[in-house]
Motif scaffolding. Structure first.
Motif, PDB file in Angstrom:
ATOM      1  N   GLY A  41       0.813  -1.211   0.000  1.00  0.00           N
ATOM      2  CA  GLY A  41       0.000   0.000   0.000  1.00  0.00           C
ATOM      3  C   GLY A  41       0.846   1.260   0.000  1.00  0.00           C
ATOM      4  O   GLY A  41       0.547   2.233  -0.715  1.00  0.00           O
ATOM      5  N   VAL A  42       1.916   1.250   0.787  1.00  0.00           N
ATOM      6  CA  VAL A  42       2.837   2.393   0.811  1.00  0.00           C
ATOM      7  C   VAL A  42       3.476   2.588  -0.560  1.00  0.00           C
ATOM      8  O   VAL A  42       3.601   3.717  -1.043  1.00  0.00           O
ATOM      9  CB  VAL A  42       3.923   2.178   1.888  1.00  0.00           C
ATOM     10  N   LEU A  43       3.873   1.495  -1.197  1.00  0.00           N
ATOM     11  CA  LEU A  43       4.499   1.572  -2.519  1.00  0.00           C
ATOM     12  C   LEU A  43       3.535   2.165  -3.545  1.00  0.00           C
ATOM     13  O   LEU A  43       3.912   3.045  -4.330  1.00  0.00           O
ATOM     14  CB  LEU A  43       4.956   0.186  -2.960  1.00  0.00           C
ATOM     15  N   VAL A  44       2.297   1.692  -3.534  1.00  0.00           N
ATOM     16  CA  VAL A  44       1.295   2.218  -4.469  1.00  0.00           C
ATOM     17  C   VAL A  44       1.055   3.705  -4.220  1.00  0.00           C
ATOM     18  O   VAL A  44       0.971   4.503  -5.166  1.00  0.00           O
ATOM     19  CB  VAL A  44      -0.026   1.433  -4.326  1.00  0.00           C
ATOM     20  N   ALA A  45       0.958   4.103  -2.956  1.00  0.00           N
ATOM     21  CA  ALA A  45       0.734   5.510  -2.621  1.00  0.00           C
ATOM     22  C   ALA A  45       1.901   6.381  -3.092  1.00  0.00           C
ATOM     23  O   ALA A  45       1.706   7.490  -3.613  1.00  0.00           O
ATOM     24  CB  ALA A  45       0.540   5.662  -1.114  1.00  0.00           C
ATOM     25  N   PHE A  49       1.842   9.356  -5.794  1.00  0.00           N
ATOM     26  CA  PHE A  49       2.304  10.689  -5.398  1.00  0.00           C
ATOM     27  C   PHE A  49       3.296  11.254  -6.408  1.00  0.00           C
ATOM     28  O   PHE A  49       3.147  12.385  -6.888  1.00  0.00           O
ATOM     29  CB  PHE A  49       2.942  10.605  -4.004  1.00  0.00           C
ATOM     30  N   PHE A  50       4.309  10.467  -6.744  1.00  0.00           N
ATOM     31  CA  PHE A  50       5.333  10.959  -7.676  1.00  0.00           C
ATOM     32  C   PHE A  50       4.784  11.087  -9.098  1.00  0.00           C
ATOM     33  O   PHE A  50       5.236  11.942  -9.858  1.00  0.00           O
ATOM     34  CB  PHE A  50       6.548  10.036  -7.657  1.00  0.00           C
ATOM     35  N   PHE A 301      12.087  -7.432  -0.543  1.00  0.00           N
ATOM     36  CA  PHE A 301      11.806  -7.091  -1.936  1.00  0.00           C
ATOM     37  C   PHE A 301      11.005  -5.791  -2.022  1.00  0.00           C
ATOM     38  O   PHE A 301      11.344  -4.867  -2.765  1.00  0.00           O
ATOM     39  CB  PHE A 301      11.034  -8.252  -2.582  1.00  0.00           C
ATOM     40  N   LEU A 302       9.933  -5.691  -1.229  1.00  0.00           N
ATOM     41  CA  LEU A 302       9.113  -4.488  -1.238  1.00  0.00           C
ATOM     42  C   LEU A 302       9.869  -3.310  -0.633  1.00  0.00           C
ATOM     43  O   LEU A 302       9.748  -2.172  -1.096  1.00  0.00           O
ATOM     44  CB  LEU A 302       7.815  -4.739  -0.464  1.00  0.00           C
ATOM     45  N   ALA A 309      12.289   3.593  -5.243  1.00  0.00           N
ATOM     46  CA  ALA A 309      11.257   4.468  -5.806  1.00  0.00           C
ATOM     47  C   ALA A 309      11.307   5.856  -5.187  1.00  0.00           C
ATOM     48  O   ALA A 309      11.138   6.870  -5.876  1.00  0.00           O
ATOM     49  CB  ALA A 309       9.879   3.847  -5.595  1.00  0.00           C
ATOM     50  N   VAL A 310      11.547   5.923  -3.887  1.00  0.00           N
ATOM     51  CA  VAL A 310      11.658   7.223  -3.217  1.00  0.00           C
ATOM     52  C   VAL A 310      12.814   8.033  -3.796  1.00  0.00           C
ATOM     53  O   VAL A 310      12.657   9.211  -4.156  1.00  0.00           O
ATOM     54  CB  VAL A 310      11.856   7.036  -1.696  1.00  0.00           C
TER      55      VAL A 310
END
Length: 352
Positions: A41-45, A49-50, A301-302, A309-310
């Motif tokens: 969920g954090v990754l999708v958000a 955002f970006f 992995f996540l 990604a950040v």
């Protein structure tokens, strides 16, 4: 059957239905609160955002670049996960990445200039790089189990030695001059996203995943991190296993060095600078506990994807690269802080 049986059975059925609904609700809640679900969920958000700030972030080419940056971090994080699960740490992986990469570059260039075929030169360079990485891991393991140094001190020493040796052998300059085949391999894209080395990284990830969670090697790794005294009592050769774990970490660092070398087509003495923090961040964000005994490869992995990604997203929206290590440090601090909170809650629940 008496007249009261009907309502009684109806009441029992209602109770059973209520319990079934409650159980289903608990299962759904459990899935939603799982570490992997939260991380996804954090990754999708973050992606959303970006993407809002810069739509290019969601393009296939940008995804390919993110995965290219993710791959060496993932390789280092694989080794770091094994090490941290044993309640250790490996600060030397960044310098090992750089030393392995330049060792491969020097070997391949020397053999190519000597008339050796590209295939033989590249193979020899890969073997030398892996030998360097495994040797560093072996030294780390022996310092910990024989010299009785704390993992932090032992790997801090080899980190400094590795970084210094890299500068010595390269004299501080990039090592280029390898065969064109190296650059071709590293920059051949499939569907504008994958490259042959990246596919290799995915295969390594799957193997490491299965080995950690489905094999005796993985079970022993968890056992040592949970309670090394109990592991010894159970007949596990703790010292020997720890040496193997640190050698595995060095091996992964060597593969990361080779990946970077293939991608750039040259060996840089600073290519591994700061990568140890990214690898630790990936493992810790993914739920690998610094207290040992806990961690899953899916989480790592996540965590590696989130970290990469950040950093990639910050560059795309115009944030100076100098802030990258600041962000990584903050991510590590937050993840460790959450681990402390979870440990405190677990202890409170047990005492309660």
């Amino acid at each position: 059957m008496t007249q009261g049986d009907g309502p009684a059975r109806a009441g029992s059925a209602s109770t059973g239905t209520g319990r079934g609904a409650s159980a289903s609700g608990s299962q759904v809640k459990g899935v939603l609160l799982r570490q992997e679900t939260i991380l996804f969920g954090v990754l999708v958000a973050m992606v959303a955002f970006f993407t809002v700030l810069n739509p290019l972030f969601f393009s296939t080419h940008a995804l390919g670049n993110v995965l290219q940056d993710w791959a060496p971090v993932m390789l280092l994080a694989i080794g770091q996960t094994y090490v941290i699960v044993t309640a250790g740490i490996d600060l030397s992986v960044g310098s090992t990445l750089g030393l392995s990469g330049v060792s491969a570059a020097l070997t391949i260039r020397a053999l190519t200039e000597g008339g050796t075929s590209p295939a033989m030169a590249i193979t020899a360079g890969f073997v030398v790089a892996i030998a360097v990485g495994v040797t560093v891991g072996l030294v780390n393991g022996l310092l910990i189990v024989k010299a009785k140094l704390a993992p932090f001190i032992a790997t801090l020493a080899t980190m400094g030695a590795g970084a210094g040796l890299t500068l010595v052998v390269t004299r501080g300059v990039q090592i280029a001059g390898g065969p064109r085949e190296v650059i071709t391999i590293g920059n051949t894209r499939i569907l504008d996203v994958l490259t042959p080395p990246l596919i290799g990284v995915l295969l390594v990830l799957v193997i490491a995943w299965v080995a950690l969670e489905q094999t005796r090697f993985g079970r022993w790794t968890y056992a040592i991190g949970s309670n090394d005294f109990a592991a010894r009592a159970a007949g596990i050769n703790v010292s020997g296993h720890l040496v193997k774990v640190y050698m595995l970490s060095g091996f992964m660092a060597a593969l990361a060095g080779l990946f970077v070398y293939i991608r750039l087509g040259s060996g840089s003495p600073t290519s591994g600078l700061g990568f140890e923090l990214n690898a630790i961040a990936a493992a810790v964000i993914g739920g690998t506990s610094l207290f040992g005994g806990t961690g899953k490869m899916i989480g790592t992995f996540l965590g590696a994807l989130i970290t990469t990604a950040v950093l990639s997203g910050l560059i795309l929206i115009g944030v100076a690269p100098y802030w990258q290590q600041v962000v990584v440090g903050v991510l590590i601090a937050v993840a460790v802080g959450l681990q402390h909170v979870n440990v405190g809650r677990s202890r409170g629940a047990k005492h309660g």
